[in-house]
Design an enzyme around this catalytic site. Sequence first.
Site, mmCIF file in Angstrom:
data_model
loop_
_atom_site.group_PDB
_atom_site.id
_atom_site.type_symbol
_atom_site.label_atom_id
_atom_site.label_comp_id
_atom_site.label_asym_id
_atom_site.label_seq_id
_atom_site.Cartn_x
_atom_site.Cartn_y
_atom_site.Cartn_z
ATOM 1 N N PRO A 271 -26.562 -7.614 -19.159
ATOM 2 C CA PRO A 271 -27.883 -7.328 -18.572
ATOM 3 C C PRO A 271 -28.201 -8.062 -17.278
ATOM 4 C CG PRO A 271 -28.122 -8.869 -20.364
ATOM 5 C CD PRO A 271 -26.662 -8.528 -20.315
ATOM 6 N N CYS A 390 -18.326 -13.478 -25.458
ATOM 7 C CA CYS A 390 -19.252 -14.287 -26.254
ATOM 8 C C CYS A 390 -18.806 -14.189 -27.710
ATOM 9 C CB CYS A 390 -20.684 -13.791 -26.080
ATOM 10 S SG CYS A 390 -21.888 -14.896 -26.848
#
Length: 438
Positions: A271, A390
């Site tokens: 994002p 991640c």
Amino acid sequence: MAERRPRPVDRARRAALDVLTAVRVDEAYANLVLPQVLRKHGLTGRDAALATELASGAIRMHGLYDPVIDACLTKPRLQPEVRDVLRLGTHQLLSMRVPDHAAISTSVDLVRATVGRGPSGLVNAVLRSISRRSLAEWVDQVSPDATADPHGHLAVARSHPRWVVDLLAEALGNDDELDALLAADNAAPAVTLVARPGLATVEELETAGGVRTARSPYGVVLPGGDPAAVPAVAEGRAGVQDEGSQLVALAMGDAPLEGRDERWLDLCAGPGGKAALVGALAAQRGAVLVAHERQPHRAALVASAVRALPGESVKVVAGDGARPAWTPGTFDRVLLDAPCSGLGALRRRPESRWRRTPEDVDVLVGLQQVLLDTALDSVRPGGIVVYATCSPVVAETTAVVDAVLSRRGDTDEIDRFQLWPHRDGTDAMFAATLTRRA
């Protein structure tokens, strides 16, 4: 005789229930829906903090709370709405400093107001039964024996799916730190800000009460409050970003490079947090960052994240990273923050541990390898590629890098690192820095 008027429902607990409902019914993300719910109920300060802890804790810990609730039922089936109320009540009884009578009575009021009078007696009886034992006593009763099945025991005690526990143990290499890692996944993370270089300074963020992070020169930990109330954050000159994510962006921007250093690429930019930091670094060096994102709505989030940067320093592009529109060898530096399981950020996304499956990882690994090949094809000989996830899962991290390196004759690895919540206080970020052989 007039019927007694029901007591008003506590607004923080009603807000928490709204979050649980949105996560269950609409598959919403708790961290995204929570601010909307808090605004809807007009909650700030301590009430907002209470609603946040109730919602996040009940979602995160229901792998333990559900067996506890079921142990107190005479009939196994429960309405989903009633189970949500019981999860909230159980969290208060076992994991918060809420008096038993308050946790029980507010839960009864909540189910009566949202579901009806029918289940109120059941909620009262179940929570009274739960209150008679401590958290440790319930763990001993509802989890497998720790000696006979240590991973099964931890899966219930620390409220993680069993397959996730197994993969995290593999990533650690042993079980010595496994309990500490799972406990860290269940701890609410601190709010960390990043001062985007050239736009804000760490000193400016320190005036808002922040404390410098240990490893990122641009990071500040905020002790509390709404980060949006910090002027630099509101203006896009700073942002909320985990220190681990900052270190990944810095690995891309700071890797030594010979020759031209003008064209940078963030291949999967949405994002936009890493793109904003990388873009700020690029602007300071006279380079241009192409922030590339497949999904148009996420590309719009990237554009918002980089809005404070000079317009000529970042170009936001929507397109398919597996089929790039640019000529091979175009870029000097490439960041591939690959789509992954997200199992390194379980403390931030309480619902994600229950939504992912082992099959998801299998699918993602194929995509990760394709995108890493694209990233390496996109960089010039002598250029730098940072592959990041991640996730600490071996299949998504070292195995992807090793598989791509083994079939390419033009790539060398310079460095790799793995961060951990229980060791580093960050999300479990992985990054490998690669270079195309000149």
